[in-house]
Design a protein around this motif. Sequence first.
Motif, mmCIF file in Angstrom:
data_model
loop_
_atom_site.group_PDB
_atom_site.id
_atom_site.type_symbol
_atom_site.label_atom_id
_atom_site.label_comp_id
_atom_site.label_asym_id
_atom_site.label_seq_id
_atom_site.Cartn_x
_atom_site.Cartn_y
_atom_site.Cartn_z
ATOM 1 N N THR A 1 0.954 2.668 0.735
ATOM 2 C CA THR A 1 0.343 3.486 -0.311
ATOM 3 C C THR A 1 1.367 3.852 -1.375
ATOM 4 O O THR A 1 1.113 3.718 -2.585
ATOM 5 N N GLN A 2 2.534 4.306 -0.962
ATOM 6 C CA GLN A 2 3.564 4.728 -1.919
ATOM 7 C C GLN A 2 4.090 3.540 -2.725
ATOM 8 O O GLN A 2 4.357 3.663 -3.926
ATOM 9 N N THR B 1 3.282 11.101 0.704
ATOM 10 C CA THR B 1 3.837 10.897 -0.641
ATOM 11 C C THR B 1 4.743 12.063 -1.008
ATOM 12 O O THR B 1 5.808 11.874 -1.612
ATOM 13 N N ASN B 2 4.350 13.276 -0.656
ATOM 14 C CA ASN B 2 5.219 14.435 -0.894
ATOM 15 C C ASN B 2 6.546 14.289 -0.158
ATOM 16 O O ASN B 2 7.607 14.678 -0.676
ATOM 17 N N TYR C 1 7.990 11.411 0.613
ATOM 18 C CA TYR C 1 8.746 10.396 -0.139
ATOM 19 C C TYR C 1 9.466 11.057 -1.318
ATOM 20 O O TYR C 1 10.618 10.731 -1.623
ATOM 21 N N LEU D 1 5.622 8.300 -8.355
ATOM 22 C CA LEU D 1 4.603 8.595 -7.347
ATOM 23 C C LEU D 1 3.705 9.773 -7.729
ATOM 24 O O LEU D 1 2.937 10.265 -6.913
ATOM 25 N N ASP D 2 3.804 10.199 -8.991
ATOM 26 C CA ASP D 2 3.046 11.383 -9.412
ATOM 27 C C ASP D 2 2.782 11.295 -10.911
ATOM 28 O O ASP D 2 3.408 11.985 -11.705
ATOM 29 N N LEU E 1 1.506 2.778 -5.434
ATOM 30 C CA LEU E 1 1.562 3.761 -6.517
ATOM 31 C C LEU E 1 2.743 3.475 -7.436
ATOM 32 O O LEU E 1 2.630 3.577 -8.667
ATOM 33 N N TYR E 2 3.845 3.113 -6.844
ATOM 34 C CA TYR E 2 5.053 2.782 -7.619
ATOM 35 C C TYR E 2 4.778 1.611 -8.571
ATOM 36 O O TYR E 2 5.150 1.642 -9.745
ATOM 37 N N THR F 1 -5.954 12.583 -6.033
ATOM 38 C CA THR F 1 -6.047 12.560 -4.579
ATOM 39 C C THR F 1 -7.315 13.295 -4.127
ATOM 40 O O THR F 1 -7.728 14.286 -4.742
#
Length: 465
Positions: A251-252, A287-288, A290, A312-313, A255-256, A319
């Motif tokens: 997932t991360q 994710t938090n 990470y 990532l944000d 997102l990247y 979400t």
Amino acid sequence: MHIKHHGAVKGVTGSCHQLFIDDTNSVLVDCGLFQGEDSKQDLAIDFDISTVKALIVTHCHIDHVGRIPYLLAAGFKGPIYTSIATAKLLPMVIEDALKVGVTRDEAVIRTCLKLLKQQIISLDYNTWYCIPVGVGLSPEKATSSNQNSLYKIRLQRAGHILGSAYVEIELGKRPNTHRVVFSGDLGAPYTPLLPTPKPPYRADTIVIESTYGDKNHQGRKERVAVLKKVIERAVSDNGVVLIPAFSIGRTQELLYEFEQLIHSARKRSMWHKLQIIVDSPMAANFTNEYLHFKALWDNEAKKRVKQGRHPLDFNQLHTIDSHQEHLALINFLASKQQPAIIIAASGMCNGGRIVNYLERFLPDKTTDVIFVGYQGRGTLGRDIQKYGPRGGYVFIDNQKVMIKAQVHTISGYSAHADQKGLINFVTGMRKKPSLIKIVHGDEQAKQALANELCTRLATATIKIP
């Protein structure tokens, strides 16, 4: 010294390996859950743990840690050694696994988590720890005064997911030591966020994964181009794009990559309007973490942060938390012709919120399903991957669901090293192993990797347990 394998020998799940130091002392490396076809096996610990003095966890994917509650229930009271990041993530993973697959009894869950947290001991990367066999819980960093310890371990970055490690275990006294390496799951080179794993200096025996022992991935530029092309075509008909992905790791990484595609796209292009939705509270929590462990990111990711970017944000990322919101989103997307990318667990579609999306949207020809990771035998993901391109069907909750959606596979986004990466890991050692044990792969993948290693390491003994 000998090794027994209690999982990941008939497929890619249930990793659990027991290293016997002598007749009365052993350590476990991982204690994972069986999935797919292997999930029919009894989860109770069916082997003698009386000699097991410690558990070493390579990373917190469920197929490497999911049977830890059963190990605790069987009476294991020893230390659980793992990396600092995995020590933080592991209780979250186990809590979720208990709630989803074992019990909703809060008292049972609290008791299990209390035991788990008491037994976890975090270790720094790239540091040898001396552990007296059968004595105490606390490891001691190796110094000149304790170099003759019978048992030393060292964790090295594996590049698979946040906190992942391969394990070096050194047995015996100098100069007659024997070094055993357990690969855990090795990351693919040039994956987003995490550095590529480097081979150890030495191994006498290695137990190595072989998930992609028979395949090589696309290069990063090629797979980004494929992802971009698939997404642009997929949303051109205002359909939904479904991406099954594990909550931690894949997932991360996605997102990247999406942040980079948005960043590099022309203003006012479809990329700046596209909504990217992570429908997984667990994925949001991971994710938090990470973000918390940015120090473990690779140089490219750290450079983007220094440039003021948020890999990532970012603005178009949303979400979904509660189950009520999840169901409302499905109804909204079903009633509106509005493109969106949905990333949801589980990665092999054998549970989790992705199943509800698949049940609703697989029969819709405007839907696209993108697989970016390995799909185990006997999983819903493997069935969709197999029958989708033929216009076939699958069964979800005992209901026949026709597949009219477009089905894509982008293998380059696997978090596992491919055949070339696995071979380079072994052959890149200065002092190469005399015994190689190949696990964690389908039979074809294991045999293909064994054949390739035979041609490069003629003096090594290669075994497929």
